[in-house]
Write a protein that holds these residues in place. Structure first.
Motif, PDB file in Angstrom:
ATOM      1  N   LYS A  54     -12.642  -3.650  51.047  1.00  0.00           N
ATOM      2  CA  LYS A  54     -13.809  -3.542  50.158  1.00  0.00           C
ATOM      3  C   LYS A  54     -14.916  -4.492  50.590  1.00  0.00           C
ATOM      4  CE  LYS A  54     -11.787  -3.862  45.978  1.00  0.00           C
ATOM      5  NZ  LYS A  54     -11.739  -3.921  44.500  1.00  0.00           N
ATOM      6  N   GLN A  55     -14.527  -5.699  50.976  1.00  0.00           N
ATOM      7  CA  GLN A  55     -15.524  -6.685  51.395  1.00  0.00           C
ATOM      8  C   GLN A  55     -16.221  -6.228  52.670  1.00  0.00           C
ATOM      9  OE1 GLN A  55     -16.531  -9.521  49.763  1.00  0.00           O
ATOM     10  NE2 GLN A  55     -18.088  -9.615  51.358  1.00  0.00           N
ATOM     11  N   ARG A  58     -18.652  -3.677  51.744  1.00  0.00           N
ATOM     12  CA  ARG A  58     -19.829  -4.294  51.116  1.00  0.00           C
ATOM     13  C   ARG A  58     -20.751  -4.905  52.167  1.00  0.00           C
ATOM     14  NH1 ARG A  58     -16.973  -8.111  47.322  1.00  0.00           N
ATOM     15  NH2 ARG A  58     -15.461  -6.556  46.801  1.00  0.00           N
ATOM     16  N   ASP A  59     -20.146  -5.453  53.211  1.00  0.00           N
ATOM     17  CA  ASP A  59     -20.943  -6.057  54.277  1.00  0.00           C
ATOM     18  C   ASP A  59     -21.505  -5.010  55.225  1.00  0.00           C
ATOM     19  OD1 ASP A  59     -18.802  -9.000  54.631  1.00  0.00           O
ATOM     20  OD2 ASP A  59     -20.456  -8.555  53.278  1.00  0.00           O
TER      21      ASP A  59
END
Lengths: 104, 169
Positions: A54-55, A58-59
């Motif tokens: 997920k991170q 997001r990035d």
């Protein structure tokens, strides 16, 4: 194949990688600069595995979908929009430890 | 084990030879890490001729998703097993990054510190996979480590006593 000792060779020759959300797979792929689509297994209870995927999404470093939306993702993907994944900096860790032990 | 080994070897990659000798502790059930470690140390020996290291194995303290009660028992057993090992090595520094194996080793060092036998600095680096939540090892060792390093800013906010250096692996 079921298991290989190293996927490095396959990664080197790939143009696109579609993988599960395992951290090792994601990081190894991104470090080789290959575009990555992460497929989440909705049925697996291993939630913490999703945190990194997920991170990364997001990035803007990976594309993200589940099994049922994979085809649609492949059809509509824009790989050029993916951002590069900067490498980690273990030298910062070394520097930190040196300070702790007064080795600077 | 697996990803943990890869991460910790990366953490070691920039350390100077002051951090020597290196004693690696593995779970007895871990089949793959030994090869990775030997390969790392072999490469290191090419640059630093006096590179010294050793490998020890301890019983695995907890299987994935093992029940809480049996985990306490197996972990206590692992701590008892680790005490003589930690006593023998008397490390100045313990560096770990999350596999269940590290908890008994760190706790045994903590005990030896309380008994004034050896004061070991415990540095815990949470895995890069942990963006929003800590692993179980992390939750425990947050209270027992001297330095607790996280690799994502959310964790730094949730655990203010932690150290944030950005991504280090």
């Amino acid at each position: 194949f079921r298991f290989k000792d190293s996927l490095a060779e396959d990664l080197r020759s790939a143009d696109l990688v579609i993988s599960h959300a395992g951290a090792g797979s994601c990081l190894e792929t991104l470090e080789k600069g290959k575009p990555l689509i992460v497929v989440i297994n909705d049925k697996l209870m291993d939630n913490h595995q999703l945190e990194l995927a997920k991170q990364l999404h997001r990035d803007g470093c990976v594309l993200y979908c589940n099994c049922s939306t994979l085809v649609e993702t492949l059809q509509s993907m824009d790989l050029s929009a993916l951002k590069p994944f900067p490498p980690g900096q273990p030298e910062k860790f070394a520097s930190f430890l040196d300070k702790v032990f007064g080795l600077q | 084990a697996g990803g943990h080994t890869t991460e910790i070897l990366r953490l070691l990659s920039c350390l100077s030879e002051s951090y020597s000798p290196r004693h690696y502790v593995l779970a007895d059930s871990d089949k793959m890490s030994e090869a990775k470690i030997r390969s790392f140390e072999q490469k290191r020996a090419e640059t630093f001729s006096e590179s010294q290291f050793s490998l020890d194995r301890i019983p695995r303290s907890r299987e994935v998703r093992q029940s809480w009660i049996s985990s306490v028992v197996t972990t206590l057993y692992s701590i008892l097993y680790s005490l003589p090992l930690t006593y023998k090595r008397k490390p100045d520094l313990i560096l770990c990054n999350g596999p269940g194996t590290c908890v008994p080793v760190c706790l045994s060092a903590f005990v030896l510190g309380l008994l004034r036998i050896k004061r070991t600095i415990i540095v815990y680096v949470e895995s890069i996979c942990r963006v929003e939540t800590l692993s179980l090892s992390g939750k425990i060792l947050y209270y027992f480590s001297d330095y607790f390093i996280v690799q994502w800013p959310d964790l730094k906010k949730k655990y203010p006593k932690s150290v944030y250096l950005g991504r280090i692996v």
